[in-house]
Motif scaffolding. Structure first.
Motif, mmCIF file in Angstrom:
data_model
loop_
_atom_site.group_PDB
_atom_site.id
_atom_site.type_symbol
_atom_site.label_atom_id
_atom_site.label_comp_id
_atom_site.label_asym_id
_atom_site.label_seq_id
_atom_site.Cartn_x
_atom_site.Cartn_y
_atom_site.Cartn_z
ATOM 1 N N UNK A 45 0.857 -1.184 0.000
ATOM 2 C CA UNK A 45 0.000 0.000 0.000
ATOM 3 C C UNK A 45 0.894 1.235 0.000
ATOM 4 N N UNK A 46 0.562 2.199 -0.862
ATOM 5 C CA UNK A 46 1.372 3.402 -1.012
ATOM 6 C C UNK A 46 0.457 4.606 -1.098
ATOM 7 N N UNK A 47 0.588 5.542 -0.148
ATOM 8 C CA UNK A 47 -0.258 6.737 -0.191
ATOM 9 C C UNK A 47 0.389 7.796 -1.071
ATOM 10 N N UNK A 48 -0.435 8.425 -1.883
ATOM 11 C CA UNK A 48 -0.013 9.502 -2.781
ATOM 12 C C UNK A 48 -0.633 10.783 -2.245
ATOM 13 N N UNK A 49 0.201 11.594 -1.605
ATOM 14 C CA UNK A 49 -0.295 12.769 -0.895
ATOM 15 C C UNK A 49 -1.024 13.744 -1.806
#
Length: 185
Positions: A123-127
């Protein structure tokens, strides 16, 4: 990487000197991408100017196999370094995989938080995209293409919207926790 930060059980000062450096050629260097182009052995935490006063998060996590995942916002990607790290380990300073793409036309802008669930999904958050990208099976089957996403949702706070997601974490039950910095929650 600090191999023994707490020291011996029950006491001791622990290891206060880094044993492995990742992203630079040595312990005294500090240039974005080592002063050159992005590569699998470089990191850059500089980012494009963000709208308004925001904190640029940089996530780091380790999966159950000891692989290291790092958000790399200056290069609009995240990297996975094969582990484990420690005494008598390979301590690989070069990434094995780079996660660079969003999903459905939504770009991976200012990646911040990283997490790996018990099933090996990354999981990777893209601000800046207000999105969390999910790479199914990324740990067990090399997969650098997002399969699912959460967000961006509505432009107002709701249960289905996020704005500037940064920190990500899982609990033992598999629940995903998100630091939603844009909505202060």
């Amino acid at each position: 990487v600090y191999f023994d930060p707490l020291g011996a059980p029950g006491g001791g000062a622990g290891d206060t000197t880094a044993d492995v450096v990742i992203g630079q050629a040595g312990y005294t260097a500090n240039s974005c991408n080592r002063g050159g182009a992005a590569g699998l052995s470089t990191l850059c935490f500089e980012s494009p100017p963000l709208p308004g006063p925001m904190f640029q998060g940089v996530g780091v996590t380790v999966d159950s196999s000891g692989d290291l995942f790092v958000a790399d916002p200056g290069n609009a990607r995240a990297l996975e370094f094969n582990g484990p790290y420690g005494v008598a380990e390979s301590n690989n300073p070069a990434a094995a995989m780079a996660f660079t793409a969003g999903l459905g036309g939504v770009a991976l802008d200012a990646p911040a938080g990283v997490a790996v669930d018990a099933s090996g999904n990354f999981y990777l958050s893209s601000e800046l995209s207000n999105t969390i990208f999910i790479y199914e099976g990324a740990v067990t089957v090399p997969n650098t293409t997002a399969n699912l996403s959460i967000g961006p949702g509505a432009s107002r706070p709701s249960a289905s919207s996020i704005q500037h997601p940064e920190g990500l974490a899982f609990d033992a039950s598999g629940n995903l926790y998100v630091a939603d910095t844009g909505y202060h929650r």
